[in-house]
Structures are given as structure tokens and as C-alpha cells.
Enzyme design. Structure first.
Site, PDB file in Angstrom:
ATOM      1  N   LEU A  41       0.885  -1.144   0.000  1.00 33.83           N
ATOM      2  CA  LEU A  41       0.000   0.000   0.000  1.00 33.83           C
ATOM      3  C   LEU A  41       0.928   1.200   0.000  1.00 33.83           C
ATOM      4  CD1 LEU A  41      -3.068   0.584   0.121  1.00 33.83           C
ATOM      5  CD2 LEU A  41      -2.887   0.618   2.593  1.00 33.83           C
ATOM      6  N   ASP A  42       0.797   2.068  -0.990  1.00 31.01           N
ATOM      7  CA  ASP A  42       1.715   3.200  -1.128  1.00 31.01           C
ATOM      8  C   ASP A  42       1.785   4.021   0.157  1.00 31.01           C
ATOM      9  OD1 ASP A  42       2.240   2.595  -3.804  1.00 31.01           O
ATOM     10  OD2 ASP A  42       0.510   3.755  -4.467  1.00 31.01           O
ATOM     11  N   HIS A  43       2.906   4.702   0.346  1.00 30.33           N
ATOM     12  CA  HIS A  43       3.085   5.497   1.567  1.00 30.33           C
ATOM     13  C   HIS A  43       2.022   6.571   1.702  1.00 30.33           C
ATOM     14  CE1 HIS A  43       4.894   8.544  -1.013  1.00 30.33           C
ATOM     15  NE2 HIS A  43       4.825   9.368   0.001  1.00 30.33           N
ATOM     16  N   SER A  45      -1.103   6.263   0.760  1.00 24.75           N
ATOM     17  CA  SER A  45      -2.412   5.627   0.878  1.00 24.75           C
ATOM     18  C   SER A  45      -2.567   5.104   2.299  1.00 24.75           C
ATOM     19  CB  SER A  45      -2.542   4.480  -0.128  1.00 24.75           C
ATOM     20  OG  SER A  45      -2.441   4.967  -1.442  1.00 24.75           O
ATOM     21  N   ARG A 140       0.057   1.874  -8.242  1.00 18.81           N
ATOM     22  CA  ARG A 140      -0.772   3.082  -8.142  1.00 18.81           C
ATOM     23  C   ARG A 140      -1.988   3.032  -9.073  1.00 18.81           C
ATOM     24  NH1 ARG A 140       1.720   6.608  -4.889  1.00 18.81           N
ATOM     25  NH2 ARG A 140       0.766   8.504  -5.674  1.00 18.81           N
TER      26      ARG A 140
END
Length: 178
Positions: A41-43, A45, A140
Site C-alpha cells: 500500500l503506497d506510503h 495511501s 498506483r
């Protein structure tokens, strides 16, 4: 063992960071030893991250062939029109190829915790919320999908992975799932 963790905004999905200055990682949340993130999970998000100590289980949870649907609540810039929502549901063309069809619908603003830092508010630009469920996991992807239909993402919160739900976990909290 499977753990559900509510990853806060700005935290990396790993236990170490070699950058200078170091960024917040999973190491700061008292997770049991021997677990690692099953997926990413992207930083920038937030929301549900599954962790496990079982490599085969991690593979089943993350491999696209097993098609674990992932559901997100997405705050977008702009007022989502029906044709934009329909385009997300059909699948959109991205620079790395078309996405598979998704489930997409408008939702009322969900009952979420305040984000730190807060999403920038602009009086002259409306925003709206979508619930999007995808079966892929490209880099993403949800952000690129909403941008492709003219709705840049302001906030992205994952609320479900397959049968696992975020539920009432506050940011930084975790619980056992099995």
C-alpha cells in the site's frame, strides 16, 4: 497467522528504511516478530494491510491469479459524473495497458478518521467519494484510473482485501484475523 493492520498515511509497508532522514515504517507499531506485509500500500495511501508469517498464504493473497478483490474508498477532486463512474467500471486505458473492469460507484463521504496532514480543501473545487473494487494490483492503479477519467485522487483508503475487512481499526492498530 494473518493480521489486519490499518496503515496510516505516510508509513512505508516495510520494517526498515535506509533513506535519510528515515521515514516511518511498520517497525513502529508493535507488530509480532516474523510477520511481513502480504502486498503493498503506497506510503500516501491508508487503510487495510494484511501481514502474515506464512509465505504460501502471502502468495495466495497477493498473486493476481487468485483474484482477491481489493476495495477502496477514494476521495477525488471534482464531482464524479455517471459517465466517469461508468468508464471506471468498464476499465480504462492506462499507459501500461487497459485495466480490467472494476466495480465503481459514488458514495457519501465515509466515516473516516482525520488524515494527518489533512487533504487540501479548496472552496472553488468540489470533491466526491467513490468506492472502487479491483481484481488487479498494478502500481498506483486506482490513482491512475481516477486520473484517466478526469478525477484526480485526493485520498485513498483500502477497506477490504477479499474476505478481510478494515472494520473499526484506528490508524496504527492491528488485530488477528485467523
Amino acid at each position: 497467522m494473518i493480521l489486519a493492520f490499518n496503515k496510516p498515511y505516510g508509513v512505508l509497508c516495510q520494517f526498515t528504511d535506509r533513506s535519510t532522514p528515515p521515514r516511518p515504517t511498520l517497525a513502529g507499531f508493535g507488530l509480532p516478530p516474523g510477520v511481513y506485509a502480504a502486498g503493498r500500500l503506497d506510503h500516501d495511501s491508508e487503510g487495510l494491510l494484511l501481514l502474515t508469517d506464512d509465505g504460501a498464504l502471502a502468495h495466495r493473497l497477493t498473486d493476481p491469479r487468485h483474484k482477491q478483490p481489493k476495495t477502496y474508498w477514494v476521495q477525488v477532486e471534482g464531482d464524479p459524473a455517471e459517465d466517469q463512474v461508468a468508464a471506471l467500471a468498464r476499465g480504462v486505458a492506462l499507459n501500461d495497458g487497459p485495466t480490467l473492469p472494476a466495480q465503481a460507484r459514488r458514495i457519501d463521504p465515509p466515516p473516516l478518521w482525520p488524515r494527518d496532514p489533512p487533504v487540501r480543501f479548496r472552496k472553488t473545487v468540489p470533491d466526491g467519494w467513490l468506492e472502487i473494487t479491483i481484481g488487479e494490483g498494478r502500481n498506483r492503479q486506482v490513482r491512475r484510473m481516477t486520473a484517466a477519467v478526469g478525477l484526480p485522487t485526493l485520498r485513498l483508503v483500502r477497506v477490504a482485501i477479499g474476505p478481510y475487512r478494515l472494520g473499526e481499526l484506528a490508524p496504527g492498530q492491528w488485530r488477528h484475523c485467523d
